[in-house]
Write an enzyme that holds these catalytic residues in place. Structure first.
Site, mmCIF file in Angstrom:
data_model
loop_
_atom_site.group_PDB
_atom_site.id
_atom_site.type_symbol
_atom_site.label_atom_id
_atom_site.label_comp_id
_atom_site.label_asym_id
_atom_site.label_seq_id
_atom_site.Cartn_x
_atom_site.Cartn_y
_atom_site.Cartn_z
ATOM 1 N N GLY A 211 43.176 92.872 58.019
ATOM 2 C CA GLY A 211 41.853 92.733 58.575
ATOM 3 C C GLY A 211 41.442 91.194 59.067
ATOM 4 O O GLY A 211 42.077 90.303 58.415
ATOM 5 N N ASN A 212 40.182 91.086 59.325
ATOM 6 C CA ASN A 212 39.791 89.673 59.522
ATOM 7 C C ASN A 212 38.087 89.541 59.286
ATOM 8 O O ASN A 212 37.642 90.624 59.191
ATOM 9 C CB ASN A 212 40.039 88.988 60.855
ATOM 10 C CG ASN A 212 39.469 89.674 62.057
ATOM 11 O OD1 ASN A 212 38.120 89.634 62.128
ATOM 12 N ND2 ASN A 212 40.292 90.091 62.775
ATOM 13 N N ARG A 213 37.520 88.495 59.271
ATOM 14 C CA ARG A 213 36.177 88.138 58.600
ATOM 15 C C ARG A 213 35.078 88.489 59.959
ATOM 16 O O ARG A 213 33.865 87.896 59.553
ATOM 17 C CB ARG A 213 36.086 86.911 58.137
ATOM 18 C CG ARG A 213 36.616 87.009 56.613
ATOM 19 C CD ARG A 213 36.801 85.633 56.067
ATOM 20 N NE ARG A 213 35.584 84.899 56.278
ATOM 21 C CZ ARG A 213 35.265 83.626 56.119
ATOM 22 N NH1 ARG A 213 36.416 82.817 55.801
ATOM 23 N NH2 ARG A 213 34.197 82.986 56.276
#
Ligand code: C5P
Length: 400
Positions: A211-213
């Site tokens: 995933g990412n932030r």
């Protein structure tokens, strides 16, 4: 002179000492041209009588869901529908908590839940209540849903103390309302916008993902602002824990592939705003069971995900305005312009790197929006305000 000409304002007065100022607020709202009806909580009636509000508003005042005569004259659902704007002033900590969590256990909270009108709250309370984490969290939730918050201001409080908690002055509340009503009132009515927001999660196995932030805050702010300005908004949201803004239809997705399907199914639209931070790569296969740590290294094979933004721009039902976001860390302009060209976009909003407090998880941001023939710097400003500025640029293109 601030103008609210013809605006139907439903003023909900809650139980705090500042309730007496709400009488003056009704006068100021009427002076600015608004039609005002007043609803009071039980607590409010301990501070000010209904007769005062009746006299200044020129309308019957509602105090209970169970008043058969009042319901017969104008039912509470009808009253909630009547309003162009709901103004809760003073808004107590208790009412803010109820609004944040969707309670409808008295007339005021029921009206607030039953309306689709934009909502403004002007809080007033003891400064320790205002600063309490529970109140902060409730306010954050309401803001996420697009509720406008005016004040409170710093100054002397009723109990001989001083701090942030005083109701904003009635003339200031009216000035803010008039500004927001005038600035963008209904300028996106009749338009359909599809907005994507948040990260995507690409599953590796039943418990892990790539995933990412991205927090989703920018995309949610755009959806909230567009709905407030009268657009029909479809928000395709990756996994985030943000409240759905008022008036927005939301579809939750997890992966880049799901995001693509949901966005394409939401077309046709007048504009697509791709604010989601979509994964570029996803694991080739999702393991059926949790991957075991059996060796010192683990190699994952990742494959490209569909580029939703490029697909939308190439689609036969291409929206008239397709807007991308570029999160770049270097050579921002060159990369952003490259994407604009390659993906056939109308606008691309690049995060201005190196600006304090901007970026993924922040409430503030700074963007440079590139088009084929120019560039516009927006912010640094709260994402909510940037959203309106970006929508101004989109509206300009849709009108052209
Ligand atoms: O090329 P890059 O991923 O940096 O472009 C970012 C823009 O493209 C964002 O607007 C994002 O929503 C969109 N995008 C997409 N699908 C992908 C990757 C990015 O829609 N697979």
């Amino acid at each position: 002179m601030a103008s609210l000409t013809g605006q139907r304002v439903l003023l909900c007065v809650c139980g705090g000492i500042a309730a007496y100022k709400a009488v003056e607020l009704v006068r100021r709202l009427r002076d600015a041209g608004a039609l005002v009806r007043v609803a009071m909580t039980e607590g409010a009636q301990h501070f000010v009588g209904t007769a005062s509000f009746q006299a200044v508003s020129g309308e019957p005042v509602r105090t209970s869901l169970w008043d058969a005569a009042a319901e017969a004259a104008m039912g509470h659902i009808e009253l909630a529908r009547w309003a162009d704007r709901i103004l809760v002033a003073p808004a107590t900590a208790d009412t803010l908590a109820k609004l944040a969590h969707g309670f409808a256990d008295d007339l005021v909270t029921t009206l607030c839940l039953a309306t689709t009108a934009p909502m403004t709250v002007a809080p007033a309370m003891n400064h320790r209540m205002w600063l309490h984490p529970a109140t902060r969290a409730n306010l954050a939730l309401l803001r996420e849903r697009g509720v406008q918050v005016i004040g409170p201001v710093d100054g002397p409080l009723a109990e001989g103390e001083s701090g942030p908690g005083r109701l904003s002055e009635p003339e200031d509340i009216v000035a803010v309302l008039a500004r927001s009503a005038g600035a963008h009132a209904g300028d996106l009515a009749g338009l359909r916008l599809v907005v994507s927001a948040g990260p995507t999660y690409e599953d590796l196995d039943p418990v892990r993902y790539v995933g990412n932030r991205s927090s989703g805050k920018m995309g949610f702010a755009i959806a909230a602002a567009a709905a407030r300005r009268g657009a029909e908004v479809m928000l395709v949201a990756g996994p985030v824990s943000l409240a759905t803004p008022a008036g927005v239809t939301r579809i939750d997705v997890r992966s880049a592939a799901q995001l693509r399907d949901a966005v394409l199914a939401a077309l046709p639209a007048d504009a697509y705003i791709g604010a989601a931070a979509v994964a570029d790569y996803a694991p080739r296969a999702v393991a059926g069971n949790k991957i075991k740590k059996s060796s010192d290294t683990l190699t994952l094979e990742l494959v490209r995900t569909p580029d939703t933004l490029a697909e939308v721009a190439a689609s036969p039902s291409r929206p008239r305005c397709v807007v991308g976001f570029a999160a770049e860390t270097e050579e921002v302009e060159a990369h952003a312009r490259g994407k604009l060209q390659k993906k056939n976009l109308d606008l691309i909003a690049a995060n201005r790197v190196g600006v304090q407090g901007s970026g993924f998880e922040s409430d503030d941001n700074a963007l440079t929006v590139y088009s084929r023939d120019g560039a516009r710097a927006l912010g640094p400003a709260p994402k909510i305000r940037l959203a309106d500025e970006l929508l101004d640029l989109i509206a300009e293109r849709l009108r052209a």
